[in-house]
Write a protein that holds these residues in place. Structure first.
Motif, PDB file in Angstrom:
ATOM      1  N   THR A  13       0.807  -1.186  -0.026  1.00 55.19           N
ATOM      2  CA  THR A  13      -0.025  -0.032  -0.106  1.00 55.19           C
ATOM      3  C   THR A  13       0.712   1.258   0.028  1.00 55.19           C
ATOM      4  O   THR A  13       0.733   2.100  -0.688  1.00 55.19           O
ATOM      5  N   GLY A  14       1.903   1.152   0.696  1.00 52.46           N
ATOM      6  CA  GLY A  14       2.873   2.249   0.943  1.00 52.46           C
ATOM      7  C   GLY A  14       3.567   2.966  -0.593  1.00 52.46           C
ATOM      8  O   GLY A  14       3.848   3.861  -0.761  1.00 52.46           O
ATOM      9  N   VAL A  15       4.010   1.652  -1.006  1.00 52.30           N
ATOM     10  CA  VAL A  15       4.791   1.830  -2.258  1.00 52.30           C
ATOM     11  C   VAL A  15       3.706   2.511  -3.344  1.00 52.30           C
ATOM     12  O   VAL A  15       3.908   3.489  -4.068  1.00 52.30           O
ATOM     13  N   ALA A  16       2.458   1.978  -3.320  1.00 52.86           N
ATOM     14  CA  ALA A  16       1.467   2.247  -4.461  1.00 52.86           C
ATOM     15  C   ALA A  16       1.002   3.845  -4.357  1.00 52.86           C
ATOM     16  O   ALA A  16       0.934   4.530  -5.225  1.00 52.86           O
ATOM     17  N   TRP A  17       1.077   4.155  -2.891  1.00 56.28           N
ATOM     18  CA  TRP A  17       0.896   5.563  -2.536  1.00 56.28           C
ATOM     19  C   TRP A  17       1.952   6.585  -2.892  1.00 56.28           C
ATOM     20  O   TRP A  17       1.847   7.513  -3.542  1.00 56.28           O
ATOM     21  N   LEU A  18       3.259   6.037  -2.622  1.00 58.07           N
ATOM     22  CA  LEU A  18       4.407   6.779  -2.895  1.00 58.07           C
ATOM     23  C   LEU A  18       4.654   7.133  -4.400  1.00 58.07           C
ATOM     24  O   LEU A  18       5.364   7.965  -4.895  1.00 58.07           O
ATOM     25  N   ALA A  19       4.611   5.781  -5.274  1.00 59.22           N
ATOM     26  CA  ALA A  19       5.362   5.760  -6.524  1.00 59.22           C
ATOM     27  C   ALA A  19       4.803   7.071  -7.459  1.00 59.22           C
ATOM     28  O   ALA A  19       5.632   7.823  -7.938  1.00 59.22           O
ATOM     29  N   PRO A  20       3.590   7.496  -7.624  1.00 57.00           N
ATOM     30  CA  PRO A  20       3.280   8.659  -8.466  1.00 57.00           C
ATOM     31  C   PRO A  20       3.641   9.904  -7.849  1.00 57.00           C
ATOM     32  O   PRO A  20       3.922  10.835  -8.621  1.00 57.00           O
ATOM     33  N   ARG A  21       3.822   9.984  -6.716  1.00 53.27           N
ATOM     34  CA  ARG A  21       4.452  11.365  -6.025  1.00 53.27           C
ATOM     35  C   ARG A  21       5.666  11.378  -6.329  1.00 53.27           C
ATOM     36  O   ARG A  21       6.225  12.552  -6.491  1.00 53.27           O
ATOM     37  N   VAL A  22       6.496  10.257  -5.938  1.00 50.41           N
ATOM     38  CA  VAL A  22       8.058  10.634  -6.218  1.00 50.41           C
ATOM     39  C   VAL A  22       8.210  10.529  -7.693  1.00 50.41           C
ATOM     40  O   VAL A  22       9.190  11.293  -7.968  1.00 50.41           O
ATOM     41  N   ALA A  23       7.503   9.938  -8.687  1.00 44.86           N
ATOM     42  CA  ALA A  23       7.707  10.303 -10.192  1.00 44.86           C
ATOM     43  C   ALA A  23       7.506  11.916 -10.546  1.00 44.86           C
ATOM     44  O   ALA A  23       8.082  12.330 -11.303  1.00 44.86           O
ATOM     45  N   LEU A  24       6.624  12.553  -9.749  1.00 45.31           N
ATOM     46  CA  LEU A  24       6.365  13.913  -9.805  1.00 45.31           C
ATOM     47  C   LEU A  24       7.618  14.590  -9.468  1.00 45.31           C
ATOM     48  O   LEU A  24       8.229  15.454 -10.248  1.00 45.31           O
ATOM     49  N   LEU A  25       8.485  14.212  -8.381  1.00 44.40           N
ATOM     50  CA  LEU A  25       9.635  14.757  -8.047  1.00 44.40           C
ATOM     51  C   LEU A  25      10.908  14.567  -9.290  1.00 44.40           C
ATOM     52  O   LEU A  25      11.607  15.383  -9.503  1.00 44.40           O
ATOM     53  N   GLU A  26      10.766  13.339  -9.877  1.00 45.18           N
ATOM     54  CA  GLU A  26      11.666  12.959 -10.798  1.00 45.18           C
ATOM     55  C   GLU A  26      11.472  14.081 -12.312  1.00 45.18           C
ATOM     56  O   GLU A  26      12.435  14.672 -12.541  1.00 45.18           O
ATOM     57  N   VAL A  27      10.393  14.384 -12.387  1.00 43.95           N
ATOM     58  CA  VAL A  27       9.859  15.288 -13.428  1.00 43.95           C
ATOM     59  C   VAL A  27      10.342  16.836 -13.093  1.00 43.95           C
ATOM     60  O   VAL A  27      11.214  17.448 -13.514  1.00 43.95           O
ATOM     61  N   LEU A  28      10.037  17.186 -11.767  1.00 40.48           N
ATOM     62  CA  LEU A  28      10.505  18.358 -11.033  1.00 40.48           C
ATOM     63  C   LEU A  28      12.134  18.622 -11.037  1.00 40.48           C
ATOM     64  O   LEU A  28      12.676  19.817 -11.152  1.00 40.48           O
ATOM     65  N   ALA A  29      12.867  17.536 -11.042  1.00 39.26           N
ATOM     66  CA  ALA A  29      14.260  17.687 -11.083  1.00 39.26           C
ATOM     67  C   ALA A  29      14.760  18.347 -12.464  1.00 39.26           C
ATOM     68  O   ALA A  29      15.902  19.056 -12.353  1.00 39.26           O
ATOM     69  N   GLU A  30      13.989  18.192 -13.372  1.00 39.59           N
ATOM     70  CA  GLU A  30      14.300  18.427 -14.694  1.00 39.59           C
ATOM     71  C   GLU A  30      13.672  19.893 -15.215  1.00 39.59           C
ATOM     72  O   GLU A  30      13.850  20.457 -15.908  1.00 39.59           O
ATOM     73  N   LEU A  73       6.175  24.185 -11.722  1.00 40.54           N
ATOM     74  CA  LEU A  73       5.322  23.187 -11.355  1.00 40.54           C
ATOM     75  C   LEU A  73       4.180  22.898 -12.058  1.00 40.54           C
ATOM     76  O   LEU A  73       3.665  21.929 -12.375  1.00 40.54           O
ATOM     77  N   THR A  74       3.523  24.019 -12.921  1.00 38.58           N
ATOM     78  CA  THR A  74       2.323  23.620 -14.009  1.00 38.58           C
ATOM     79  C   THR A  74       2.732  22.943 -15.060  1.00 38.58           C
ATOM     80  O   THR A  74       2.165  21.756 -15.345  1.00 38.58           O
ATOM     81  N   ARG A  75       4.199  23.084 -15.606  1.00 39.30           N
ATOM     82  CA  ARG A  75       4.591  21.996 -16.879  1.00 39.30           C
ATOM     83  C   ARG A  75       4.967  20.701 -16.151  1.00 39.30           C
ATOM     84  O   ARG A  75       4.612  19.782 -16.716  1.00 39.30           O
ATOM     85  N   ALA A  76       5.716  20.693 -14.983  1.00 39.78           N
ATOM     86  CA  ALA A  76       5.788  19.500 -14.279  1.00 39.78           C
ATOM     87  C   ALA A  76       4.701  18.693 -13.962  1.00 39.78           C
ATOM     88  O   ALA A  76       4.667  17.434 -14.326  1.00 39.78           O
ATOM     89  N   ALA A  77       3.724  19.385 -13.755  1.00 36.61           N
ATOM     90  CA  ALA A  77       2.166  18.539 -13.444  1.00 36.61           C
ATOM     91  C   ALA A  77       1.723  17.862 -14.414  1.00 36.61           C
ATOM     92  O   ALA A  77       1.428  16.828 -14.753  1.00 36.61           O
ATOM     93  N   ALA A  78       2.015  18.616 -15.751  1.00 37.05           N
ATOM     94  CA  ALA A  78       1.105  18.298 -17.213  1.00 37.05           C
ATOM     95  C   ALA A  78       1.973  17.087 -17.636  1.00 37.05           C
ATOM     96  O   ALA A  78       1.621  16.264 -17.942  1.00 37.05           O
TER      97      ALA A  78
END
Length: 306
Positions: free
Chosen positions: A7-24, A28-33
């Motif tokens: 359950t914890g991994v399922a919750w964490l995965a999309p949120r950490v994927a957002l951080l991966e995009v934000l690193a580049e 925030l608007t473009r990263a969210a898209a």
């Protein structure tokens, strides 16, 4: 009963994927898209991650946003995990038909003019169904991409010998030359010693570039600390600076022709850089990647690895 780890991994995965995009992407608007979520959801996820780890994972930077140190740690973990998933998925797809696989190839800026295009043209003539993603960068950036699975193969120099995380195959030796402007006192010479460049200002590639490390070693061995007036990211930019009489430099010889405002002089004693393919020792190569590696080795005159 639900497994709390799953359950914890399922919750964490999309949120950490957002951080991966934000690193580049610092917006925030473009990263969210790019992450496929609305901006309010992305903002909420950042707040939830901050609550979970007990410290902010992102902070405002002017009109943009940047990751904090904690956010960067999570983003790097996400990049590694995503790389492993991409490798596994591509390998599964390519296993059935290596002639229609995909290859992510990263290479130095100095190899994009002739060497890589010629290599790809020869390979695609025999394997037209294989697709490529091409990325250029400095040697340290290429090795990082290889470690995280963002690249299948890198074409680089110098080779990372002594690192057990990589396997490699040397393909060619490329001479290094002194590059001086036309009319320079050394321009008529057939050979030049590094010490003879001491009176001139230098233009150089930035730290992290493979050529920069090789040249710094050569200069150090000659007991010479150059006066660096400009640093650039690409060899062609440096050649333009030399042509504009902003300094001299040492670079791999031009492929195919030098900048018309410069003269390239062989070094004495001769110096060169070793160019080769590098791949991860920890991940099996998909069939299409193995086929390309073997082709590159045979094109260089080496016996393909098995």
């Amino acid at each position: 009963m639900e497994d709390p780890l799953t359950t914890g991994v399922a919750w964490l995965a999309p949120r950490v994927a957002l951080l991966e995009v934000l690193a580049e992407e610092s917006n925030l608007t473009r990263a969210a898209a790019l992450a496929g979520v609305p901006q309010p959801t992305a903002s909420r996820w950042l707040a939830e991650l901050a609550d979970q780890v007990g410290t902010p994972v992102a902070a405002r930077a002017g009109r943009g946003i940047r990751l904090t140190y904690a956010g960067g740690l999570l983003a790097e973990a996400a990049r590694r995990a995503a790389g492993e998933l991409r490798q596994g998925f591509r390998a599964a797809l390519a296993e059935a038909d290596p002639e229609s696989g995909h290859i992510s190839l990263a290479f130095l800026h100095t190899m994009g003019g002739v060497r890589v295009p010629e290599l790809l043209a020869g390979f695609r003539a025999a394997h037209p169904g294989v697709r490529f993603t091409l990325v250029q960068g400095a040697s340290e950036e290429l090795l990082r991409r290889l470690r995280t699975g963002e690249a299948d193969l890198i074409l680089t120099a110098p080779l990372p010998t002594g690192d057990p995380g990589f396997e490699m195959s040397a393909l060619a030796l490329q001479p290094l030359v002194a590059v001086v402007p036309k009319g320079h006192p050394l321009a008529s010479r057939k050979r030049v010693r590094i010490a003879e460049l001491a009176k001139s200002e230098f233009v150089s590639l930035k730290p992290g570039a493979g050529v920069r490390r090789i040249v710094d070693d050569l200069l150090g061995q000659a007991g010479y600390t150059p006066r660096v007036s400009f640093e650039g990211e690409e060899a062609d930019t440096l050649r333009g600076m030399v042509a504009a009489r902003l300094g001299v430099t040492i670079l791999p010889e031009s492929e195919p022709l030098p900048n018309p405002g410069t003269v390239e002089i062989p070094l004495h004693p001769p110096a060169c850089r070793e160019i080769g393919l590098v791949w991860s020792a920890d991940r099996p190569l998909p069939p299409a990647v193995r086929t390309f590696r073997d082709y590159a080795e045979s094109a260089s005159g080496r016996t393909p690895a098995r």
